[in-house]
Design a protein around this motif. Structure first.
Motif, PDB file in Angstrom:
ATOM      1  N   ALA A 227       0.847  -1.193   0.000  1.00  0.00           N
ATOM      2  CA  ALA A 227       0.000   0.000   0.000  1.00  0.00           C
ATOM      3  C   ALA A 227       0.883   1.243   0.000  1.00  0.00           C
ATOM      4  O   ALA A 227       1.881   1.300   0.723  1.00  0.00           O
ATOM      5  N   ARG A 228       0.531   2.202  -0.816  1.00  0.00           N
ATOM      6  CA  ARG A 228       1.310   3.435  -0.898  1.00  0.00           C
ATOM      7  C   ARG A 228       0.475   4.608  -0.390  1.00  0.00           C
ATOM      8  O   ARG A 228      -0.743   4.642  -0.579  1.00  0.00           O
ATOM      9  N   PRO A 229       1.129   5.566   0.246  1.00  0.00           N
ATOM     10  CA  PRO A 229       0.377   6.719   0.742  1.00  0.00           C
ATOM     11  C   PRO A 229      -0.215   7.536  -0.393  1.00  0.00           C
ATOM     12  O   PRO A 229       0.391   7.667  -1.466  1.00  0.00           O
ATOM     13  N   VAL A 230      -1.401   8.053  -0.181  1.00  0.00           N
ATOM     14  CA  VAL A 230      -2.063   8.907  -1.166  1.00  0.00           C
ATOM     15  C   VAL A 230      -1.731  10.351  -0.809  1.00  0.00           C
ATOM     16  O   VAL A 230      -2.173  10.862   0.224  1.00  0.00           O
ATOM     17  N   GLN A 267       5.594   6.135   6.352  1.00  0.00           N
ATOM     18  CA  GLN A 267       4.412   6.504   5.579  1.00  0.00           C
ATOM     19  C   GLN A 267       3.762   5.293   4.924  1.00  0.00           C
ATOM     20  O   GLN A 267       2.524   5.216   4.840  1.00  0.00           O
ATOM     21  N   MET A 268       4.569   4.333   4.481  1.00  0.00           N
ATOM     22  CA  MET A 268       3.988   3.125   3.889  1.00  0.00           C
ATOM     23  C   MET A 268       3.268   2.289   4.942  1.00  0.00           C
ATOM     24  O   MET A 268       2.208   1.716   4.680  1.00  0.00           O
ATOM     25  N   ALA A 271      -0.015   3.863   5.542  1.00  0.00           N
ATOM     26  CA  ALA A 271      -0.974   3.591   4.468  1.00  0.00           C
ATOM     27  C   ALA A 271      -1.726   2.288   4.735  1.00  0.00           C
ATOM     28  O   ALA A 271      -2.895   2.136   4.379  1.00  0.00           O
ATOM     29  N   GLU A 272      -1.033   1.344   5.389  1.00  0.00           N
ATOM     30  CA  GLU A 272      -1.649   0.060   5.744  1.00  0.00           C
ATOM     31  C   GLU A 272      -2.363   0.115   7.093  1.00  0.00           C
ATOM     32  O   GLU A 272      -3.295  -0.657   7.336  1.00  0.00           O
ATOM     33  N   PRO A 274      -3.766   3.238   9.096  1.00  0.00           N
ATOM     34  CA  PRO A 274      -3.970   4.688   9.235  1.00  0.00           C
ATOM     35  C   PRO A 274      -4.055   5.177  10.675  1.00  0.00           C
ATOM     36  O   PRO A 274      -3.771   6.345  10.944  1.00  0.00           O
ATOM     37  N   LYS A 298      -0.884  13.708   7.815  1.00  0.00           N
ATOM     38  CA  LYS A 298      -1.179  13.298   6.440  1.00  0.00           C
ATOM     39  C   LYS A 298       0.138  13.046   5.703  1.00  0.00           C
ATOM     40  O   LYS A 298       1.142  13.697   5.972  1.00  0.00           O
ATOM     41  N   PRO A 299       0.164  12.086   4.770  1.00  0.00           N
ATOM     42  CA  PRO A 299       1.407  11.767   4.063  1.00  0.00           C
ATOM     43  C   PRO A 299       1.875  12.909   3.178  1.00  0.00           C
ATOM     44  O   PRO A 299       1.082  13.747   2.749  1.00  0.00           O
TER      45      PRO A 299
END
Length: 460
Positions: A227-230, A267-268, A271-272, A274, A298-299
């Motif tokens: 999962a990557r941060p948005v 941050q990764m 993303a997984e 929150p 927030k990322p």
């Protein structure tokens, strides 16, 4: 019949490599917080031991760290070789936390982490080697979760100021405001005429890091998709090799340090997860505080640059980087770099390390220039030009021998006092573990400050 009580290991903390350049400064900082000393009678740190290959050097380190006082008589000196797994297992079985100060970590750190994981002992180190840290996560994360061993690398200047610094900046964006990118500028200063003299271990890690950069690339490819941060807004432009940061009065060049890698991992993970990672035995109030903390973060795109008030200072850093980048790729080149560090670093690193005066006269500033949006609705993932800027700063004493020991020991004290609100086990980056704790307040109480410098609108 079981009584339900847990028998604690005899040592709260064991310093591994206490006779090294950084290790003895870590030992001096530990003694400041040992409950048996008059300065910290109520400290949670009740018992420590020091360990390494040479008992004579360990004894000298203890005497040096205790000066001008007499060394505390109850501190055991343990002789151990990293290659002796049985001895490592015994050491970790008798410890709540291992503080590993033996670098370069890619050469011996894996054996120590392995022993900690198998015995359920917690592990902290001062590593600044991205490939080692990411490889340890791949190899030991699942087993550490199972065994209840919390493994956290980069608990020194690499990379706590970067992690806590970007989190501090991200939390200054209120309401509908949204950060998009944070650029960190590291400035090293000294009152001495000769300038900064760095930690030789840092130089060695940089050299070996170049040697293993292809291994890091392959490791990341092998992990598959995660999962990557948005992130809202477009990635920041590449810009010139040498940046003139007029607002800060700095010249700057990209710094290939561990900080960007560690922040990326945090941050990764977010993303997984929150809401962060649940503690092993959190109270409802602690759960609420953790979730509230991460809801404010927030990322953001993140990068690190080395800054100097002088253009010629930046040229010096570039020359050192060229030497390391070119020579670090071959065995003969690495031999030259590690044999003659003072020559190839233009005097910035030397085998004897800095003098006490050079250490005491040095300091650091780390600026975090965050750019983003006054209204999150004005941007979308990967698109949009920031219209707002917030600049924050982390400042502190010399990075290798004063700031790093302070940071490492405060991380250890958080583990000793707040273990139940932290993850049961696993291999994690510093920000993910320590972000929601009181680590920032502890650092501020020990000479590492966090400030908000400015907040302004950007021109269209």
């Amino acid at each position: 019949m079981s009584t339900g009580t847990t028998i604690q290991p005899p040592y709260d903390v064991v310093i591994l490599g206490a006779s090294g350049f950084t290790g003895r400064h870590v030992l001096r900082e530990v003694l400041r917080h040992l409950s048996s000393t008059t300065s910290s009678p109520s400290s949670p740190l009740k018992s420590i031991a020091i360990a390494g290959r040479n008992p004579t050097k360990l004894l000298h380190a203890l005497s040096w760290a205790s000066h001008p006082n007499i060394p505390p008589p109850q501190i055991p000196i343990i002789t151990i070789k990293i290659t002796d797994r049985a001895s490592l297992i015994t050491l970790c079985s008798n410890s709540r936390i291992i503080l590993n100060c033996i670098g370069p970590f890619r050469l011996s750190g894996s054996a120590v982490i392995s022993a900690c994981v198998e015995t359920g002992c917690d592990y902290l180190d001062i590593c600044g080697e991205p490939e080692f840290m990411e490889r340890m996560e791949v190899e030991w994360n699942e087993r550490a979760r199972e065994k209840g061993s919390l493994v956290v690398s980069a608990c020194g200047f690499d990379s706590v100021p970067a992690e806590m610094g970007w989190l501090w900046n991200a939390r200054q964006w209120k309401g509908e405001e949204r950060v998009s990118g944070v650029e960190a500028y590291v400035v090293l200063e000294s009152e001495e005429k000769g300038g900064i003299v760095g930690n030789i271990g840092t130089f060695e890690s940089a050299v070996l890091g170049v040697a293993n950069v292809e291994g890091l690339v392959e490791l990341r490819k092998s992990r598959g998709k995660r999962a990557r941060p948005v992130i809202l807004g477009a990635p920041p432009p590449k810009g010139p090799t040498i940046e003139h940061q007029k607002e800060l009065g700095l010249w700057a060049v990209k710094l290939p340090s561990a900080d960007a890698s560690v922040v990326r991992r945090t941050q990764m993970c977010l993303a997984e997860n929150p809401s962060g990672l649940p503690g092993v035995n959190e109270t409802p109030d602690q759960i609420a505080k953790r979730e509230e903390f991460w809801s404010t973060v927030k990322p953001a795109y993140f990068g690190v640059k080395l800054g100097s008030k002088s253009y010629f200072g930046i040229l010096k850093f570039i020359i050192i980087g060229i030497f390391i980048g070119l020579l670090g790729r071959s065995s003969i080149g690495r031999w030259l770099l590690l044999s003659f560090p003072s020559f190839f670093s233009l005097g910035m690193f030397r085998k004897t390390g800095p003098t006490e005066d050079e250490v005491n006269s040095a300091s650091f500033k780390m600026y975090f220039v965050g750019r983003g949006f006054s209204d999150a609705s004005k941007a979308s993932p990967g698109k949009g030009k920031p219209d707002m800027e917030i600049v924050t700063r982390v400042t502190g004493p010399e990075i290798g021998y004063i700031a790093t020991p302070i940071i490492l020991i405060q991380c250890a004290l958080v583990l000793l006092t707040q273990r139940e609100r932290l993850p049961k086990g696993g291999v994690f980056p510093t920000g993910l573990v320590f972000g929601p704790t009181d680590l920032q307040e502890r650092l501020q109480a020990n000479g590492i400050s966090f400030d908000v410098i400015s907040k302004r609108a950007l021109r269209a």
